[in-house]
Write an enzyme that holds these catalytic residues in place. Sequence first.
Site, mmCIF file in Angstrom:
data_model
loop_
_atom_site.group_PDB
_atom_site.id
_atom_site.type_symbol
_atom_site.label_atom_id
_atom_site.label_comp_id
_atom_site.label_asym_id
_atom_site.label_seq_id
_atom_site.Cartn_x
_atom_site.Cartn_y
_atom_site.Cartn_z
ATOM 1 N N GLN A 235 0.854 -1.193 0.000
ATOM 2 C CA GLN A 235 0.000 0.000 0.000
ATOM 3 C C GLN A 235 0.894 1.248 0.000
ATOM 4 O OE1 GLN A 235 -1.815 0.761 3.772
ATOM 5 N NE2 GLN A 235 -3.765 1.355 2.881
ATOM 6 N N SER B 113 1.158 6.449 2.637
ATOM 7 C CA SER B 113 1.828 7.417 3.518
ATOM 8 C C SER B 113 3.061 8.029 2.863
ATOM 9 C CB SER B 113 2.275 6.738 4.811
ATOM 10 O OG SER B 113 1.194 6.137 5.444
ATOM 11 N N SER C 3 4.707 -1.273 4.110
ATOM 12 C CA SER C 3 4.899 -2.631 4.630
ATOM 13 C C SER C 3 5.005 -3.610 3.466
ATOM 14 C CB SER C 3 3.710 -3.041 5.500
ATOM 15 O OG SER C 3 3.513 -2.116 6.520
ATOM 16 N N GLU D 38 -9.050 -1.842 6.355
ATOM 17 C CA GLU D 38 -7.859 -2.090 7.175
ATOM 18 C C GLU D 38 -8.266 -2.177 8.648
ATOM 19 O OE1 GLU D 38 -4.702 0.620 6.325
ATOM 20 O OE2 GLU D 38 -3.243 -0.511 7.501
ATOM 21 N N GLU E 41 -5.149 8.686 18.251
ATOM 22 C CA GLU E 41 -5.634 10.081 18.352
ATOM 23 C C GLU E 41 -6.634 10.365 17.231
ATOM 24 O OE1 GLU E 41 -2.372 9.239 18.474
ATOM 25 O OE2 GLU E 41 -2.063 9.596 20.611
#
Length: 387
Positions: free
Chosen positions: A132, A135, A167, A248, A366
């Site tokens: 994926q 990010s 990953s 996910e 968060e």
Amino acid sequence: MDDAEDAADAEPVERFRAEVREWLRSAPRPGGLHDYGPTPTAADIPAGREWQRTLAAAGYACLHWPRRWGGREATVAEQAALAEEAAQAGVPRQLNIVGPDLVGPVLMAFGTQAQCDRYLPRIRTGEDMWCQLFSEPDAGSDLAAVRTRARRTETGWVVDGQKVWTSGGDGAEYGLLLARTGGPGHGGLSVLVVPMEVPGVAVRPLPQMDGESKFNEVFLTGVELAPDALVGEEGQGWRVATATLGRERLSLGANAVGMFRALDDLVAAARVRGRLDQYLREQVVDLWIRAWLLRATWERAIAEGAEPGAPSFSVLKLLTSETQRAIGDLGVEALGPDAMWSEDDEPLVRRMLVGHAQTILGGTSEIQRNILAERVLGLPREPARPT
Ligand SMILES: Cc1cc2nc3c(=O)[nH]c(=O)nc-3n(C[C@H](O)[C@H](O)[C@H](O)COP(=O)(O)OP(=O)(O)OC[C@H]3O[C@@H](n4cnc5c(N)ncnc54)[C@H](O)[C@@H]3O)c2cc1C
């Protein structure tokens, strides 16, 4: 609903669980296979691929996929049962999370028939592993800030940019890329398929504090892609990415059911060391109760037919990862000074290290709290970040 109806409803899941448990007992295991979690290291990939092939041949790969793509249209409860039984048996439930759980459903929802025909069968059998590519160094929680750019050309697309925390990127055949094809913000994003072997893709593994290297930086320089690399429509990338993240969270929850086993291991490790004191006992009971609450919340979300993007999955993601982290930390307390060197209990130490990552991946704790505060409790929105 009365008790008889409850039992009738529970039966297919329990039947399925028994069938899986029986199969796992005698299924041929490739040499070196172990429960490496959602992502294999480069060294784990050959055994992971063979295991995926074995799962596919037995009908236990990509359980939630439609039958026409080789799945069983399994309910979330059945997926959780497989995850739990695989965790008990000490094997991964699939080669990696990205292809079967994230890319497959996204291609079925947004991809063309040709993309589905080309990619889905090979994901199911483990011939192709996916990663994926979302990010970036300056776009994690704030994923809409992605800067990697894909430009349309006469022959397709050219991509330039950098991704991070990818990953399995060093072993994957394909990456699902979130890139900017238009202006700033959500509307300027699109999703494309990147074959990881094409010129211009450079993968650099990142060493982790646990000694493994599952993450990578991926540099994309003048990467040329065919026109049919686009998944969905141009500018639809945010919808595709959100669908991926919802799945996910669902998958992470399904992975969480190995907690009871971890608590058993922890108690056994503390007992042999004479460390099962009042403090540790109270902590174990507290976490055991949390694990049961988590399980009950799971079952409720499933019974209510919650979709992966629903707020209940943010509750589950938050509860799951925080509990996993707490169990990991307590495991180290159970080992005491042995945590520094004991090879026998390495799984407990690994669990502690992985537990900390769980509260970050797939949306940090968060961010889950923000989602719950704003979407469920109706609290005021966070002030926008100055641009
Ligand atoms: C094990 C693991 C596997 C991963 N695999 C992949 C992968 O395969 N592909 C991929 O693309 N990414 C992957 N990631 C990256 C992951 O998605 C990001 O790490 C995550 O989204 C957080 O982004 P960040 O690391 O940039 O942190 P940041 O977004 O920079 O956040 C830093 C800190 O600030 C907090 N914060 C940020 N914004 C807010 C806010 N609005 N309110 C309150 N607090 C805030 C965060 O909670 C965090 O504590 C993986 C991460 C981990 C840990």
